[in-house]
Motif scaffolding. Structure first.
Motif, short mmCIF file in Angstrom:
data_model
loop_
_atom_site.label_atom_id
_atom_site.label_comp_id
_atom_site.label_asym_id
_atom_site.label_seq_id
_atom_site.Cartn_x
_atom_site.Cartn_y
_atom_site.Cartn_z
N UNK A 220 6.21 26.62 7.53
CA UNK A 220 5.59 27.14 8.75
C UNK A 220 4.42 26.30 9.23
N UNK A 221 3.91 25.39 8.40
CA UNK A 221 2.79 24.55 8.84
C UNK A 221 3.20 23.53 9.89
N UNK A 222 4.51 23.26 10.02
CA UNK A 222 4.96 22.26 10.98
C UNK A 222 4.39 20.89 10.67
N UNK A 223 3.77 20.25 11.66
CA UNK A 223 3.19 18.92 11.49
C UNK A 223 1.67 18.94 11.66
N UNK A 224 1.06 20.11 11.44
CA UNK A 224 -0.37 20.24 11.72
C UNK A 224 -1.23 19.48 10.72
N UNK B 105 -4.62 20.87 16.52
CA UNK B 105 -4.01 21.87 15.64
C UNK B 105 -5.04 22.67 14.88
N UNK B 106 -4.61 23.83 14.41
CA UNK B 106 -5.49 24.67 13.62
C UNK B 106 -4.69 25.56 12.70
N UNK B 107 -5.30 25.96 11.60
CA UNK B 107 -4.66 26.85 10.64
C UNK B 107 -5.72 27.78 10.05
N UNK B 108 -5.34 29.06 9.91
CA UNK B 108 -6.18 30.04 9.22
C UNK B 108 -5.41 30.56 8.03
N UNK B 109 -6.09 30.71 6.89
CA UNK B 109 -5.40 31.20 5.69
C UNK B 109 -6.29 32.14 4.91
#
Length: 333
Positions: A126-130, A230-234
């Motif tokens: 699900x992270x793709x190419x970020x 891009x951004x991601x929260x975990x």
């Protein structure tokens, strides 16, 4: 010796797959990637209750790989597909330098696709190419849990409806990393992760008891005024534990100027630390690029087991810092 023999047979089989005549009904693709860097590494450790700096220079492989994948049209509505991929470590002194990556077989059709074997979990996919520094020192796996490739899995992904696709991975309790627990990884994804068919890619994913952790992850990446942002929260927590959950985020940005791509990335996770990276890629041809990067990672004050000058066991609270600089080349085939 037996391990070396088996891996030699594997390499021979992969080469044979390349040169063996292929019929239209059974499309086989032999592929690979070599990514090698000349790299300076400066990592801090705790020794004799003191923070020590340990530096070295390496010519190292970064997830170089060799694989074969293909598909067979069983009928107009059903297709079998497979992948067998191994990592090749060009910097390993051992001659049997193969390590298993994704290896699975499955069926797909109008119902979607089902596969079984060793595979990346849906949360990882699900992270793709970020992650712009994947497989390098700045890879998000150094601070975030969840970048898992697990044996003994079954994965189902739906067909794409209006750019939306759902997926679930089941990790059997017989897998060595599952500690006798069944695990599930689910994800919902929108758009094209390569940002070619859509200007935005977004996903949400959840792991339950996968490799000992429960994880919630949200990812977004898109193109804005020539930039790729891009951004991601975990949020993550140990499964079956009274420990509290911790959270963090990651931001990445890339900008292309002709054949040069400039990129940067920042990542932080509570109670673990933070990391930032700078880099540039220079495209020589479609399959070949030169690149450079610098990564600095600071670890939060944590407890480390050590010994004092008298040889007594002690616990040291220390803030450590690692630094990496590399120049490399990548070629895909």
């Amino acid at each position: 010796m037996m391990s070396l023999f088996k891996k030699s047979v594997l390499a021979t089989a992969l080469v044979t797959a390349l040169v063996t005549p292929v019929y239209a009904a059974d499309a086989v693709n032999f592929y690979g990637k070599l990514n090698v860097t000349a790299q300076y590494n400066d990592a801090e450790t705790v020794n004799n209750a003191q923070i020590m700096s340990d530096s070295d220079t390496t010519i190292q492989s970064n997830s170089s790989r060799l694989g074969v994948k293909g598909a067979y049209q069983i009928s107009s509505q059903l297709e079998a597909f497979y992948m067998i991929e191994y990592e090749v470590d060009t910097g390993d002194a051992a001659k049997d330098n193969f390590e298993a990556r994704n290896q699975f077989v499955g069926l797909r059709g109008d119902f979607g696709a089902v596969s079984v074997g060793r595979n990346d979990t849906m949360l990882k996919k699900s992270q793709g190419k970020v992650d712009l520094f994947g497989d390098l020192a700045g890879d998000i796996k150094n601070l975030f849990k969840g970048e898992n490739r697990i044996e003994q899995t079954a994965t189902y992904v739906t067909p794409v409806f209006s750019q939306v696709q759902l997926g679930v991975t089941y990790a059997a309790d017989g897998a060595s990393s599952q500690n006798d627990e069944n695990g599930f990884s689910v994800a919902a994804m929108y758009g094209d992760s390569k940002l070619k068919k859509s200007p935005v890619f977004a996903s949400v994913a959840y792991d339950s008891k996968v490799k000992g952790y429960d994880i919630v992850r949200a990812t977004v990446q898109g193109k804005v005024a020539g930039f790729k942002l891009g951004g991601m929260y975990q949020q993550q927590q140990k499964s079956n534990s009274n420990s509290s959950s911790v959270s963090g985020f990651m931001l990445s940005a890339a900008y292309g100027i002709d054949d040069i791509t400039l990129k940067t990335q920042y990542q932080t996770m509570d109670e673990f630390g933070d990391s930032w990276s700078l880099g540039a890629d220079y495209k020589l041809a479609k399959p070949t690029k030169l690149f450079a990067f610098y990564t600095m990672r600071d670890y939060d004050k944590m407890a480390y087991a050590s010994q004092d000058g008298m040889g007594q066991d002690v616990v040291v609270l220390a803030e450590l810092q690692d630094k990496y600089f590399g120049l490399g080349i990548e070629h895909k085939f």
